[in-house]
Scaffold this motif. Structure first.
Motif, short mmCIF file in Angstrom:
data_model
loop_
_atom_site.label_atom_id
_atom_site.label_comp_id
_atom_site.label_asym_id
_atom_site.label_seq_id
_atom_site.Cartn_x
_atom_site.Cartn_y
_atom_site.Cartn_z
N GLY A 1 0.81 -1.20 0.00
CA GLY A 1 0.00 0.00 0.00
C GLY A 1 0.85 1.25 0.00
O GLY A 1 2.08 1.22 0.12
N ASP A 2 0.19 2.38 -0.13
CA ASP A 2 0.87 3.66 -0.19
C ASP A 2 1.67 3.92 1.08
O ASP A 2 1.41 3.33 2.13
CB ASP A 2 -0.17 4.77 -0.39
CG ASP A 2 0.44 6.09 -0.81
OD1 ASP A 2 1.64 6.11 -1.17
OD2 ASP A 2 -0.27 7.11 -0.77
N VAL A 3 2.64 4.81 0.97
CA VAL A 3 3.44 5.20 2.13
C VAL A 3 2.70 6.29 2.89
O VAL A 3 2.43 7.37 2.35
CB VAL A 3 4.83 5.70 1.69
CG1 VAL A 3 5.60 6.29 2.87
CG2 VAL A 3 5.62 4.56 1.06
N ARG A 4 2.37 5.99 4.15
CA ARG A 4 1.71 6.99 5.00
C ARG A 4 2.73 7.95 5.60
O ARG A 4 2.43 9.12 5.81
CB ARG A 4 0.93 6.31 6.12
CG ARG A 4 -0.22 5.45 5.65
CD ARG A 4 -1.07 4.95 6.80
NE ARG A 4 -0.32 4.08 7.73
CZ ARG A 4 -0.90 3.29 8.62
NH1 ARG A 4 -2.24 3.27 8.72
NH2 ARG A 4 -0.17 2.52 9.42
N GLN A 5 3.92 7.43 5.85
CA GLN A 5 4.94 8.26 6.50
C GLN A 5 6.33 7.72 6.19
O GLN A 5 6.56 6.51 6.22
CB GLN A 5 4.73 8.27 8.02
CG GLN A 5 5.71 9.15 8.78
CD GLN A 5 5.51 9.08 10.29
OE1 GLN A 5 4.71 8.28 10.77
NE2 GLN A 5 6.22 9.90 11.02
N VAL A 6 7.24 8.63 5.89
CA VAL A 6 8.66 8.30 5.87
C VAL A 6 9.14 8.46 7.30
O VAL A 6 9.33 9.58 7.79
CB VAL A 6 9.45 9.20 4.91
CG1 VAL A 6 10.94 8.87 4.97
CG2 VAL A 6 8.93 9.05 3.48
N VAL A 7 9.28 7.35 8.00
CA VAL A 7 9.58 7.38 9.43
C VAL A 7 11.02 7.84 9.67
O VAL A 7 11.29 8.60 10.60
CB VAL A 7 9.36 5.98 10.05
CG1 VAL A 7 9.69 5.99 11.54
CG2 VAL A 7 7.91 5.52 9.83
N ALA A 8 11.93 7.38 8.83
CA ALA A 8 13.34 7.74 9.00
C ALA A 8 14.04 7.66 7.66
O ALA A 8 13.69 6.85 6.80
CB ALA A 8 14.02 6.83 10.01
N ALA A 9 15.05 8.52 7.51
CA ALA A 9 15.93 8.49 6.34
C ALA A 9 17.31 8.93 6.80
O ALA A 9 17.45 10.05 7.32
CB ALA A 9 15.41 9.41 5.24
N VAL A 10 18.29 8.06 6.64
CA VAL A 10 19.64 8.38 7.11
C VAL A 10 20.66 8.00 6.05
O VAL A 10 20.43 7.12 5.22
CB VAL A 10 19.97 7.65 8.44
CG1 VAL A 10 19.04 8.11 9.54
CG2 VAL A 10 19.88 6.14 8.26
N HIS A 11 21.80 8.67 6.11
CA HIS A 11 22.88 8.41 5.17
C HIS A 11 23.67 7.18 5.60
O HIS A 11 23.87 6.92 6.79
CB HIS A 11 23.83 9.60 5.10
CG HIS A 11 23.22 10.81 4.44
ND1 HIS A 11 23.07 10.91 3.08
CD2 HIS A 11 22.74 11.96 4.97
CE1 HIS A 11 22.52 12.08 2.79
NE2 HIS A 11 22.30 12.73 3.92
N GLY A 12 24.18 6.45 4.61
CA GLY A 12 25.15 5.39 4.82
C GLY A 12 26.43 5.75 4.09
O GLY A 12 26.65 6.92 3.76
N PRO A 13 27.27 4.76 3.77
CA PRO A 13 28.52 5.05 3.05
C PRO A 13 28.26 5.67 1.68
O PRO A 13 27.33 5.27 0.97
CB PRO A 13 29.17 3.67 2.92
CG PRO A 13 28.51 2.82 3.95
CD PRO A 13 27.12 3.34 4.10
N ALA A 14 29.09 6.65 1.32
CA ALA A 14 29.01 7.30 0.00
C ALA A 14 27.58 7.78 -0.25
O ALA A 14 27.04 8.54 0.55
CB ALA A 14 29.51 6.34 -1.09
N ASP A 15 26.94 7.34 -1.35
CA ASP A 15 25.59 7.82 -1.64
C ASP A 15 24.51 6.91 -1.05
O ASP A 15 23.32 7.12 -1.31
CB ASP A 15 25.38 7.91 -3.16
CG ASP A 15 25.16 6.55 -3.81
OD1 ASP A 15 25.94 5.62 -3.48
OD2 ASP A 15 24.23 6.41 -4.61
N THR A 16 24.90 5.92 -0.26
CA THR A 16 23.94 4.98 0.32
C THR A 16 22.98 5.68 1.26
O THR A 16 23.37 6.56 2.03
CB THR A 16 24.68 3.87 1.08
OG1 THR A 16 25.63 3.26 0.20
CG2 THR A 16 23.71 2.81 1.62
N VAL A 17 21.70 5.29 1.20
CA VAL A 17 20.70 5.79 2.14
C VAL A 17 19.89 4.62 2.67
O VAL A 17 19.72 3.60 2.00
CB VAL A 17 19.76 6.84 1.51
CG1 VAL A 17 20.52 8.07 1.10
CG2 VAL A 17 19.01 6.26 0.33
#
Length: 295
Positions: free
Chosen positions: A185-201
């Motif tokens: 189903g659709d995304v109700r909320q982006v709960v978290a978004a964090v950076h990893g190595p280089a361009d990784t998220v």
């Protein structure tokens, strides 16, 4: 259906041109590109016309396939829709919600058909799996990893300016979301978004069904670690997205089939511009989290 190709880069040469030229349901009329010499070379390879002016190509076709950077795609998609031309677009639809909305509004006002090419949605085994899992209730969580080695290999896309600027979130993020949204189903909320190595998220998403998902996206993975997988866990147990026995060319041919069908029936495809806009909205929200450093 007479179709023109906009774009002459690696993706146009490797996928779009052979898929359209070999398709029995469409007639590849010609090629336009931002580099006239490249357009001439690609057109000559397939025995079609090279166009120096995009409006001249639009005047000669019923539809266009776009293999250009997202912001260029968005601008030309609006132009083509206003000219009454159907659209076979690439992901992501655009790099901003405003650009994506402009495309969908132009499509709606002109009454043209649109299909956005998300590879897994048009490959036989993944497409069948997605449809099957979407009918299964009780999914609890999902894990998606889309790890490319674009920046750590000799990939023809390694020098792509928009990929260098936007990274994995915008390049492979659409692929992962195109698989997860039909099932959870659709995304109700982006709960978290964090950076990893280089361009990784890394993303954590809350879906309309109550399920959650985690996504790891990268274009900088070591080549030996590259690959894509999606795992679902729920009341029915555990299932994993199958690999595909075919590459991008047959999948793009099916996307062209989907566009022809949408034109013929008047019924929008599930991967139309509106779906592409929704993907763009989710990505923009995730980008805002990454930029602000909040989750």
């Amino acid at each position: 259906m007479r179709i023109g190709l906009l774009g002459t880069g690696p993706w146009a040469r490797a996928a779009h041109a052979p898929a359209l030229a070999g398709h029995t349901g469409v007639d590849l009329v010609g090629v336009w590109g931002r580099r006239p010499g490249a357009a001439t070379a690609l057109a000559e390879q397939y025995g079609v016309a090279a166009y120096a002016d995009v409006d001249a190509l639009l005047a000669d076709v019923d539809a266009v396939a776009v293999a250009l950077p997202p912001s260029v795609q968005a601008e030309l998609a609006v132009r083509a829709a206003r000219a009454g031309r159907h659209l076979l677009l690439d992901k992501p639809l655009a790099l901003s919600v405003a650009e994506g909305r402009a495309v969908t509004e132009a499509v709606e006002r002109a009454g043209v058909a649109s299909v956005v090419f998300f590879t897994a949605r048009f490959q036989k085994e993944p497409e069948a799996w997605i449809e099957e899992q979407a009918a299964v209730p009780g999914w609890f969580t999902a894990r998606a990893q889309w790890l490319g080695a674009v920046f750590t290999s000799d990939s023809p896309f390694a020098d792509s300016p928009w990929r260098r600027e936007k990274g994995a979130l915008w390049d492979v993020g659409p692929h992962a979301l195109s698989v997860l949204l039909p099932v959870l189903g659709d995304v109700r909320q982006v709960v978290a978004a964090v950076h990893g190595p280089a361009d990784t998220v890394h993303l954590v998403l809350d879906h309309a069904t109550g399920a959650s998902s985690t996504l790891t996206l990268s274009l900088s993975a070591p080549p030996a670690a590259a690959g894509a997988d999606v795992e679902l866990r729920g009341e029915a147990g555990v299932t994993v997205l199958p690999g595909s026995s075919e590459g991008a060319v047959p999948a793009l041919a099916r996307a062209a089939d989907a566009l022809v069908s949408a034109v013929r029936t008047g019924r929008p495809h599930s991967c139309d511009a509106a779906f592409g806009l929704r993907i763009t909205e989710i990505l923009a929200t995730a980008q805002a989290h990454l930029t602000s450093g909040t989750d």
